[in-house]
Write a protein that holds these residues in place. Structure first.
Motif, short mmCIF file in Angstrom:
data_model
loop_
_atom_site.label_atom_id
_atom_site.label_comp_id
_atom_site.label_asym_id
_atom_site.label_seq_id
_atom_site.Cartn_x
_atom_site.Cartn_y
_atom_site.Cartn_z
N GLN A 187 0.84 -1.21 0.00
CA GLN A 187 0.00 0.00 0.00
C GLN A 187 0.87 1.25 0.00
O GLN A 187 0.59 2.23 -0.69
CB GLN A 187 -0.90 0.01 1.24
N GLN A 188 1.97 1.20 0.76
CA GLN A 188 2.88 2.36 0.78
C GLN A 188 3.46 2.59 -0.61
O GLN A 188 3.49 3.71 -1.12
CB GLN A 188 4.03 2.13 1.80
N GLU A 189 3.87 1.50 -1.24
CA GLU A 189 4.48 1.61 -2.58
C GLU A 189 3.51 2.21 -3.58
O GLU A 189 3.82 3.15 -4.31
CB GLU A 189 4.94 0.22 -3.07
N VAL A 190 2.28 1.69 -3.60
CA VAL A 190 1.33 2.18 -4.63
C VAL A 190 0.81 3.56 -4.29
O VAL A 190 0.38 4.32 -5.15
CB VAL A 190 0.18 1.19 -4.88
N GLY A 191 0.91 3.93 -3.00
CA GLY A 191 0.45 5.27 -2.59
C GLY A 191 1.44 6.36 -2.94
O GLY A 191 1.09 7.53 -2.97
N TYR A 206 -8.98 -9.95 -5.84
CA TYR A 206 -8.79 -8.93 -4.79
C TYR A 206 -8.17 -9.59 -3.58
O TYR A 206 -8.32 -10.80 -3.39
CB TYR A 206 -10.17 -8.34 -4.45
N PRO A 207 -7.45 -8.84 -2.73
CA PRO A 207 -7.31 -7.37 -2.78
C PRO A 207 -6.23 -6.86 -3.72
O PRO A 207 -6.07 -5.66 -3.86
CB PRO A 207 -6.96 -7.03 -1.34
N PHE A 208 -5.48 -7.73 -4.42
CA PHE A 208 -4.41 -7.24 -5.29
C PHE A 208 -4.96 -6.23 -6.30
O PHE A 208 -4.35 -5.19 -6.56
CB PHE A 208 -3.74 -8.40 -6.03
N PRO A 212 -3.99 -0.98 -8.05
CA PRO A 212 -3.97 0.08 -9.07
C PRO A 212 -5.01 1.17 -8.79
O PRO A 212 -4.78 2.35 -9.04
CB PRO A 212 -4.32 -0.67 -10.37
N ARG A 213 -6.14 0.77 -8.20
CA ARG A 213 -7.19 1.74 -7.88
C ARG A 213 -6.73 2.68 -6.76
O ARG A 213 -6.98 3.87 -6.78
CB ARG A 213 -8.49 1.01 -7.52
N ILE A 214 -5.99 2.10 -5.80
CA ILE A 214 -5.43 2.93 -4.71
C ILE A 214 -4.43 3.93 -5.30
O ILE A 214 -4.46 5.11 -5.02
CB ILE A 214 -4.74 2.03 -3.65
N SER A 219 -2.94 8.46 -4.71
CA SER A 219 -1.50 8.77 -4.80
C SER A 219 -1.32 10.23 -4.39
O SER A 219 -1.98 11.13 -4.92
CB SER A 219 -1.00 8.56 -6.22
N SER A 220 -0.42 10.40 -3.43
CA SER A 220 -0.24 11.77 -2.90
C SER A 220 0.41 12.64 -3.98
O SER A 220 1.15 12.14 -4.81
CB SER A 220 0.68 11.71 -1.68
N LYS A 221 0.06 13.89 -3.97
CA LYS A 221 0.68 14.89 -4.89
C LYS A 221 0.46 14.52 -6.35
O LYS A 221 -0.58 14.81 -6.91
CB LYS A 221 2.18 15.06 -4.59
#
Ligand code: APR
Length: 272
Positions: A187-191, A206-208, A212-214, A219-221
């Motif tokens: 989650q940290q990586e995709v975020g 799911y949840p994989f 991509p949806r996360i 995704s910050s910024k």
């Protein structure tokens, strides 16, 4: 296709944090069938998929029997350990070496990204070459246990050296939770990624398939650009989660992308 390869190469060169998400389509060119493609394991044998849904319950009800079946049964899982990486795996390893790929989050349990040389691999569905404690998630190399001896002396299942919990394969079975450490890090990586390559997955599980949806929503910024490399369109394509799809074999497309990256980086060097 060439223009999409060029566009992806450019994206990778400019990216600050690229992540690759992979599925069984990455390993079909290593001789490992996928699950839902035209020659997939579940496509050809729906009964096998039903059986797979039972594995986790079987383990919880009778860990000893789960282990006896695992060690004496003829399962396709034993075939996995003999497989070798293909040019698609080596291409992702090269991108990591070029510092253009931060991590691979894979659904594959075959250990082929690690065999190809990738150092940062998150085994989202576990790894066939490891055991994991059902209670504390500590992972072990099977060599640390004399499993054949435990079988012969009727002393299965093996127990965790840390908490004495029962060990199982590191493989994440249907209905089993994704190990907390891998889930959190994924989650940290995709975020934080600004480019995501999604290679060889139907994005059906799911949840994989949430990852991509996360990336797209949270995704910050920076907006995250998502590129699919797959033999066929997927729900990610149809829902517009991916920005574009390069339809083809990962073993062909990924090396072409690496080639294009090298060409552009050497041209940039000459211009300086
Ligand atoms: N190059 C590109 N794409 C390919 C290739 C290839 N060489 N070979 C197959 N594909 C595509 C297939 O067309 C399909 O769209 O890869 C995708 C593989 O999808 P699945 O078979 O569903 O595999 P995956 O997405 O990894 O499955 C997810 O399901 O059964 C569970 O735990 C299992 O991890 C697995 C999960």
């Amino acid at each position: 296709m060439q223009d999409l390869i060029a566009k992806t190469a450019e994206l990778l060169i400019k990216s600050k944090h690229t992540v690759a998400l992979t599925g069984a389509g990455m390993s079909t060119e290593s001789g490992i069938p996928d699950f839902r493609g035209p020659n997939g394991i579940w496509t050809k044998n729906p009964e096998a998929e039903k059986q797979a849904y039972q594995s986790y319950f079987k383990f919880q009800q009778n860990p000893k029997q789960y282990w006896i079946e695992r060690m004496t049964g003829t399962s396709w899982i034993h075939e996995l350990t003999k497989a070798q990486p293909n040019p698609g795996h080596f291409a992702l390893a090269e991108l990591e070496k070029m510092a253009l790929l931060k991590s691979v989050i894979t659904q594959n349990i075959d250990n082929l990204h690690q065999k190809a040389g990738n150092k940062r691999v998150l085994d989202y569905h576990g790894n066939v070459s490891l055991l994991r404690c059902f209670s504390c998630d500590t992972r072990y190399d099977p060599q640390e246990y004399e499993l054949e001896k435990l079988l012969a002396e009727d002393r299965l299942p093996p127990y965790c050296k840390k908490c004495n919990g029962v060990l199982k394969s590191d493989i994440v079975h249907f209905h089993e939770a994704i190990p907390a450490d891998v889930s959190t890090e994924s989650q940290q990586e995709v975020g934080t990624c600004d480019v995501m390559l999604i290679c060889g997955t139907s994005a059906a599980v799911y949840p994989f398939a949430m990852l991509p949806r996360i990336a797209k929503q949270y995704s910050s910024k920076q907006k995250t650009i998502i590129v699919e490399i797959n033999a066929e369109p997927t729900p990610l394509t149809q829902e517009g989660i991916s920005d574009y799809i390069i339809q083809g074999k990962t073993g062909t497309v990924l090396p072409k992308i690496v080639e294009e990256v090298k060409k552009r980086t050497s041209e940039n060097k000459h211009r300086l």
